[in-house]
Design a protein around this motif. Structure first.
Motif, PDB file in Angstrom:
ATOM      1  N   LEU A 142      34.308  -7.822  65.785  1.00  0.00           N
ATOM      2  CA  LEU A 142      34.748  -8.239  64.458  1.00  0.00           C
ATOM      3  C   LEU A 142      34.260  -9.649  64.129  1.00  0.00           C
ATOM      4  O   LEU A 142      34.534 -10.165  63.048  1.00  0.00           O
ATOM      5  CB  LEU A 142      36.281  -8.201  64.372  1.00  0.00           C
ATOM      6  N   SER A 143      33.539 -10.258  65.032  1.00  0.00           N
ATOM      7  CA  SER A 143      33.007 -11.602  64.830  1.00  0.00           C
ATOM      8  C   SER A 143      32.207 -11.669  63.530  1.00  0.00           C
ATOM      9  O   SER A 143      31.284 -10.880  63.303  1.00  0.00           O
ATOM     10  CB  SER A 143      32.109 -11.982  66.015  1.00  0.00           C
ATOM     11  N   GLY A 144      32.596 -12.613  62.658  1.00  0.00           N
ATOM     12  CA  GLY A 144      31.892 -12.808  61.399  1.00  0.00           C
ATOM     13  C   GLY A 144      32.211 -11.794  60.318  1.00  0.00           C
ATOM     14  O   GLY A 144      31.692 -11.891  59.199  1.00  0.00           O
ATOM     15  N   LYS A 145      33.080 -10.839  60.610  1.00  0.00           N
ATOM     16  CA  LYS A 145      33.382  -9.783  59.638  1.00  0.00           C
ATOM     17  C   LYS A 145      34.665 -10.088  58.844  1.00  0.00           C
ATOM     18  O   LYS A 145      35.531 -10.830  59.293  1.00  0.00           O
ATOM     19  CB  LYS A 145      33.503  -8.430  60.340  1.00  0.00           C
ATOM     20  N   ARG A 146      34.721  -9.482  57.658  1.00  0.00           N
ATOM     21  CA  ARG A 146      35.909  -9.597  56.804  1.00  0.00           C
ATOM     22  C   ARG A 146      36.829  -8.409  57.108  1.00  0.00           C
ATOM     23  O   ARG A 146      36.421  -7.262  56.956  1.00  0.00           O
ATOM     24  CB  ARG A 146      35.514  -9.574  55.331  1.00  0.00           C
ATOM     25  N   VAL A 147      38.040  -8.730  57.540  1.00  0.00           N
ATOM     26  CA  VAL A 147      38.969  -7.672  57.930  1.00  0.00           C
ATOM     27  C   VAL A 147      40.243  -7.791  57.099  1.00  0.00           C
ATOM     28  O   VAL A 147      40.861  -8.855  57.045  1.00  0.00           O
ATOM     29  CB  VAL A 147      39.327  -7.755  59.429  1.00  0.00           C
ATOM     30  N   GLY A 148      40.626  -6.711  56.433  1.00  0.00           N
ATOM     31  CA  GLY A 148      41.812  -6.725  55.590  1.00  0.00           C
ATOM     32  C   GLY A 148      43.041  -6.193  56.305  1.00  0.00           C
ATOM     33  O   GLY A 148      42.944  -5.299  57.150  1.00  0.00           O
ATOM     34  N   VAL A 149      44.201  -6.747  55.966  1.00  0.00           N
ATOM     35  CA  VAL A 149      45.486  -6.253  56.479  1.00  0.00           C
ATOM     36  C   VAL A 149      46.559  -6.488  55.420  1.00  0.00           C
ATOM     37  O   VAL A 149      46.409  -7.346  54.547  1.00  0.00           O
ATOM     38  CB  VAL A 149      45.941  -6.963  57.781  1.00  0.00           C
ATOM     39  N   ALA A 150      47.625  -5.731  55.490  1.00  0.00           N
ATOM     40  CA  ALA A 150      48.803  -6.016  54.667  1.00  0.00           C
ATOM     41  C   ALA A 150      49.544  -7.179  55.318  1.00  0.00           C
ATOM     42  O   ALA A 150      49.814  -7.150  56.520  1.00  0.00           O
ATOM     43  CB  ALA A 150      49.702  -4.791  54.575  1.00  0.00           C
ATOM     44  N   ARG A 151      49.838  -8.192  54.540  1.00  0.00           N
ATOM     45  CA  ARG A 151      50.484  -9.400  55.048  1.00  0.00           C
ATOM     46  C   ARG A 151      51.816  -9.090  55.717  1.00  0.00           C
ATOM     47  O   ARG A 151      52.611  -8.304  55.225  1.00  0.00           O
ATOM     48  CB  ARG A 151      50.706 -10.377  53.891  1.00  0.00           C
ATOM     49  N   ALA A 152      52.053  -9.708  56.885  1.00  0.00           N
ATOM     50  CA  ALA A 152      53.319  -9.601  57.635  1.00  0.00           C
ATOM     51  C   ALA A 152      53.569  -8.209  58.199  1.00  0.00           C
ATOM     52  O   ALA A 152      54.667  -7.892  58.613  1.00  0.00           O
ATOM     53  CB  ALA A 152      54.508 -10.033  56.772  1.00  0.00           C
ATOM     54  N   VAL A 179      43.800  -1.399  50.975  1.00  0.00           N
ATOM     55  CA  VAL A 179      42.925  -0.225  50.889  1.00  0.00           C
ATOM     56  C   VAL A 179      41.960  -0.372  49.719  1.00  0.00           C
ATOM     57  O   VAL A 179      40.759  -0.094  49.840  1.00  0.00           O
ATOM     58  CB  VAL A 179      43.756   1.069  50.747  1.00  0.00           C
ATOM     59  N   GLN A 180      42.458  -0.836  48.582  1.00  0.00           N
ATOM     60  CA  GLN A 180      41.601  -1.022  47.409  1.00  0.00           C
ATOM     61  C   GLN A 180      40.496  -2.034  47.706  1.00  0.00           C
ATOM     62  O   GLN A 180      39.355  -1.884  47.246  1.00  0.00           O
ATOM     63  CB  GLN A 180      42.437  -1.483  46.213  1.00  0.00           C
ATOM     64  N   ALA A 181      40.825  -3.056  48.495  1.00  0.00           N
ATOM     65  CA  ALA A 181      39.823  -4.064  48.862  1.00  0.00           C
ATOM     66  C   ALA A 181      38.691  -3.440  49.673  1.00  0.00           C
ATOM     67  O   ALA A 181      37.521  -3.784  49.495  1.00  0.00           O
ATOM     68  CB  ALA A 181      40.486  -5.192  49.647  1.00  0.00           C
ATOM     69  N   MET A 182      39.031  -2.504  50.556  1.00  0.00           N
ATOM     70  CA  MET A 182      37.982  -1.858  51.335  1.00  0.00           C
ATOM     71  C   MET A 182      37.181  -0.877  50.479  1.00  0.00           C
ATOM     72  O   MET A 182      35.956  -0.803  50.579  1.00  0.00           O
ATOM     73  CB  MET A 182      38.545  -1.147  52.564  1.00  0.00           C
ATOM     74  N   LEU A 183      37.875  -0.132  49.622  1.00  0.00           N
ATOM     75  CA  LEU A 183      37.184   0.815  48.759  1.00  0.00           C
ATOM     76  C   LEU A 183      36.200   0.110  47.826  1.00  0.00           C
ATOM     77  O   LEU A 183      35.151   0.662  47.462  1.00  0.00           O
ATOM     78  CB  LEU A 183      38.194   1.622  47.938  1.00  0.00           C
ATOM     79  N   GLY A 185      34.663  -2.762  48.582  1.00  0.00           N
ATOM     80  CA  GLY A 185      33.679  -3.525  49.339  1.00  0.00           C
ATOM     81  C   GLY A 185      34.026  -4.978  49.583  1.00  0.00           C
ATOM     82  O   GLY A 185      33.173  -5.753  50.021  1.00  0.00           O
ATOM     83  N   GLN A 186      35.283  -5.367  49.326  1.00  0.00           N
ATOM     84  CA  GLN A 186      35.677  -6.759  49.564  1.00  0.00           C
ATOM     85  C   GLN A 186      35.855  -7.072  51.047  1.00  0.00           C
ATOM     86  O   GLN A 186      35.800  -8.230  51.443  1.00  0.00           O
ATOM     87  CB  GLN A 186      36.985  -7.058  48.836  1.00  0.00           C
TER      88      GLN A 186
END
Length: 266
Positions: A142-152, A179-183, A185-186
Motif C-alpha cells: 500500500l506504499s504510496g497508495k490512496r486507501v479509503g476507510v469509514a472514519r472510526a 465506496v463512492q470515492a473508490m467508484l 477513482g478518488q
C-alpha cells in the motif's frame, strides 16, 4: 451593577442545570424502564448493506433492523429505529439518545472500555478491497497508495495499524462515502467488510473488485451503557433464545444467504 448580578445569576443557573444533568440517571437503564417508556429506541447504521439499508420509502431495513424488531417482539414493545453513523453511534448511546445499539458494532477491547457488549449476534470479515488488476497482496504494497476507510470504523483501526507510513489513508464519514470515492477513482483501494464488498461488485461488475487480503475477522454485539447489567442479562438471554429457536438463523439466511456461522467472542 445590576447587569453584573444578572450575569452572575445566569451563570450560576447554567452551572446548576449542568450539574443536575450530569447527576441525572441515564434514561431507560432497565427492561422495566423501557417498557414504562412505551418503546425500545435502537440506534442502527443505514448505510451498511445488507446489515443496514434504507428502503425506497425511507424506512430502515436490513439484518440489523430485523434483529431490532425481534428485540421489540420479545420485549413486548414497539421499536423506534434511529439512524446513526459510524462515528456518532457510541456517542448517541452514551448521551441517552438511544437505549441500545444494533449497529454492526464489532466487539473490540477499545470499544468495550466505553460500552457493554452482548454476546455476538453476527460476524463479518474485514479486508482490503481493490480492482482485480490492482497488484496488492499485503499491507506493505500500500506504499504510496490512496486507501479509503469509514472514519472510526474497525477497518480504519485495522488498516492504520498495518499500513506503511507513506500510504495515504483517506477517511470518510461512512461506508457509502468511502465506496463512492473508490467508484469515482478518488482512492486506489478500500478497507471494507466482505458484505459491503459483495454489494459494490453488483454496482460496478466491470471493475471486478476483490478482497486482496484479510485485515481481521470480527463478531458484532448489541451495545448498551456501562452498568446496565440487568439489561445485558436480558439481551444475552434474547440472543440465546433467538439462536436456539431458529429466528436469528432465518434473519441471517434472509440477508446473507447462508446459515448463521458459529459466534464466539475472541
Amino acid at each position: 451593577m445590576t447587569l453584573s448580578i444578572t450575569r452572575r445569576l445566569a451563570v450560576a443557573g447554567a452551572m446548576m442545570a449542568a450539574a443536575v444533568a450530569l447527576a441525572a440517571p441515564a434514561a431507560a437503564q432497565t427492561v422495566d424502564e423501557i417498557k414504562s417508556k412505551g418503546k425500545l429506541t435502537i440506534g442502527m447504521l443505514v448505510d451498511f448493506p445488507p446489515f443496514g439499508i434504507t428502503t425506497a420509502d425511507g424506512k430502515p431495513d436490513g439484518y440489523d433492523a430485523d434483529v431490532a424488531k425481534l428485540l421489540g417482539k420479545h420485549m413486548g414493545v414497539p421499536v423506534e429505529i434511529v439512524p446513526v453513523t459510524g462515528p456518532n453511534r457510541i456517542p448517541y448511546l452514551l448521551t441517552n439518545k438511544v437505549d441500545l445499539l444494533v449497529a454492526s458494532l464489532g466487539i473490540t477491547p477499545a470499544r468495550a472500555e466505553q460500552v457493554q457488549f452482548s454476546e455476538p449476534y453476527a460476524a463479518i470479515e474485514i479486508g482490503l478491497v481493490a480492482p482485480a488488476n490492482t497488484k496488492i497482496k499485503e499491507a506493505a504494497e500500500l506504499s504510496g497508495k490512496r486507501v479509503g476507510v469509514a472514519r472510526a470504523s474497525t477497518q480504519d483501526n485495522a488498516l492504520t495499524a498495518v499500513a506503511p507510513k507513506d500510504a495515504r489513508i483517506m477517511r470518510f464519514d461512512d461506508d457509502a462515502s468511502a465506496v463512492q470515492a473508490m467508484l469515482s477513482g478518488q482512492v486506489d483501494a478500500l478497507g471494507l467488510s466482505n458484505v459491503v464488498t459483495k454489494e459494490i461488485k453488483k454496482l460496478a461488475p466491470q471493475a471486478n473488485y476483490e478482497m486482496k487480503f484479510v485485515l481481521n475477522r470480527q463478531v458484532q454485539g448489541i451495545a448498551m451503557r456501562k452498568g446496565q447489567d440487568a439489561l445485558l442479562k436480558w439481551v444475552n438471554e434474547f440472543i440465546e433464545t433467538a439462536k436456539s429457536n431458529g429466528e436469528l438463523n432465518e434473519v441471517h439466511k434472509k440477508w446473507l444467504g447462508t446459515d448463521l456461522p458459529p459466534l464466539t467472542k475472541s
